[in-house]
Write a protein that holds these residues in place. Structure first.
Motif, PDB file in Angstrom:
ATOM      1  N   TYR A   1     -45.811   9.983 -16.752  1.00 23.56           N
ATOM      2  CA  TYR A   1     -45.964  11.084 -17.902  1.00 23.56           C
ATOM      3  C   TYR A   1     -44.500  12.667 -18.046  1.00 23.56           C
ATOM      4  N   THR A   2     -44.964  13.206 -18.859  1.00 18.99           N
ATOM      5  CA  THR A   2     -44.120  14.765 -18.831  1.00 18.99           C
ATOM      6  C   THR A   2     -45.286  15.834 -19.591  1.00 18.99           C
TER       7      THR A   2
ATOM      8  N   PHE B   1     -43.367   9.764 -12.394  1.00 18.36           N
ATOM      9  CA  PHE B   1     -42.345   8.781 -12.319  1.00 18.36           C
ATOM     10  C   PHE B   1     -43.101   7.538 -12.969  1.00 18.36           C
TER      11      PHE B   1
ATOM     12  N   GLN C   1     -50.428  21.996 -14.517  1.00 14.57           N
ATOM     13  CA  GLN C   1     -49.114  20.553 -13.703  1.00 14.57           C
ATOM     14  C   GLN C   1     -50.151  20.285 -13.210  1.00 14.57           C
TER      15      GLN C   1
ATOM     16  N   ILE D   1     -44.378   7.975 -20.696  1.00 10.56           N
ATOM     17  CA  ILE D   1     -43.182   8.166 -21.768  1.00 10.56           C
ATOM     18  C   ILE D   1     -43.386   6.596 -21.777  1.00 10.56           C
TER      19      ILE D   1
ATOM     20  N   ASP E   1     -40.922  19.601 -21.010  1.00 11.13           N
ATOM     21  CA  ASP E   1     -39.612  18.754 -20.602  1.00 11.13           C
ATOM     22  C   ASP E   1     -39.618  18.135 -19.043  1.00 11.13           C
ATOM     23  N   LYS E   2     -40.681  18.277 -18.762  1.00 11.88           N
ATOM     24  CA  LYS E   2     -40.369  18.393 -16.689  1.00 11.88           C
ATOM     25  C   LYS E   2     -41.347  17.030 -16.754  1.00 11.88           C
ATOM     26  N   ILE E   3     -40.293  16.043 -16.485  1.00 15.19           N
ATOM     27  CA  ILE E   3     -41.830  14.749 -15.681  1.00 15.19           C
ATOM     28  C   ILE E   3     -42.505  15.410 -14.431  1.00 15.19           C
TER      29      ILE E   3
ATOM     30  N   THR F   1     -46.132  25.214 -17.908  1.00 15.33           N
ATOM     31  CA  THR F   1     -45.853  24.418 -16.721  1.00 15.33           C
ATOM     32  C   THR F   1     -47.796  24.799 -15.755  1.00 15.33           C
TER      33      THR F   1
ATOM     34  N   VAL G   1     -34.968   8.031 -14.767  1.00 12.71           N
ATOM     35  CA  VAL G   1     -36.045   8.663 -15.540  1.00 12.71           C
ATOM     36  C   VAL G   1     -37.704   6.699 -15.124  1.00 12.71           C
TER      37      VAL G   1
END
Length: 181
Positions: free
Chosen positions: A165-166, A174, A76, A127, A169-171, A73, A139
């Motif tokens: 988007y993720t 949303f 990010q 997503i 493994d982290k969103i 991340t 989600v």
């Protein structure tokens, strides 16, 4: 001073001192074999060493996990800042498609695809939320609720307002959706 006037501890201590063992008044319980003392000290040091070693191993594992998470991340903040640009590309492509200018559409689409592929290589994944999917509060982010057009769309997604988007493994965003009541 009589035995009655003495405390029980003093009586006990006095009895130990006055009790001769092999003709002497020494307390043999307090004297230990030097070898036994060294063995006990050695065992204590071994225990301290093992605990310290285990603590260090746990530290190495924890910092390794934190480092991997940091690498996943690390970008990010920058990627999150670029998400509105990707949304603008989607809106631009829709408007250009309506205008019918194929050359302009192809040019903007190439730039959009290049940006998407670059971000995908850094771990960004959209997503996959579509109309008719079941709403999941873990989600999806519900923007509003409207009466469902049909009975089978109750509690389901009617419209996707904004893509989610993720990153790894982290969103990181949303998907914003409209659900049917």
């Amino acid at each position: 001073m009589s035995k009655k006037d003495k405390t029980s501890k003093e009586v006990h201590d006095e009895e130990e001192v006055l009790t001769p063992e092999n003709g002497s008044t020494e307390d043999s319980e307090n004297e230990k074999d030097p070898l036994e003392v060294l063995k006990e000290e050695n065992q204590i040091e071994k225990d301290r060493y093992l605990r310290l070693f285990a603590e260090f191993e746990n530290y190495k594992k924890r910092t390794g996990r934190e480092r991997i998470e940091l690498f996943k991340t690390a970008g990010q903040e920058v990627i999150t800042a670029l998400l509105p640009v990707m949304d603008d590309f989607d809106r631009a492509l829709n408007e250009i498609d309506k205008s019918g200018d194929d050359d302009l559409y192809k040019g903007v689409e190439l730039i959009s695809n290049k940006l998407r592929e670059t971000l995908r290589s850094k771990g960004l994944v959209p997503i996959g939320t579509q109309q008719g999917d079941t709403f999941n509060a873990d989600v999806h982010e519900a923007v509003t609720q409207i009466p469902a057009p049909s009975e089978d769309l109750k509690g389901k997604i009617i419209d996707v307002v904004e893509k989610g988007y993720t990153l790894g493994d982290k969103i990181i965003r949303f998907p914003k959706v409209v659900i049917g009541q």
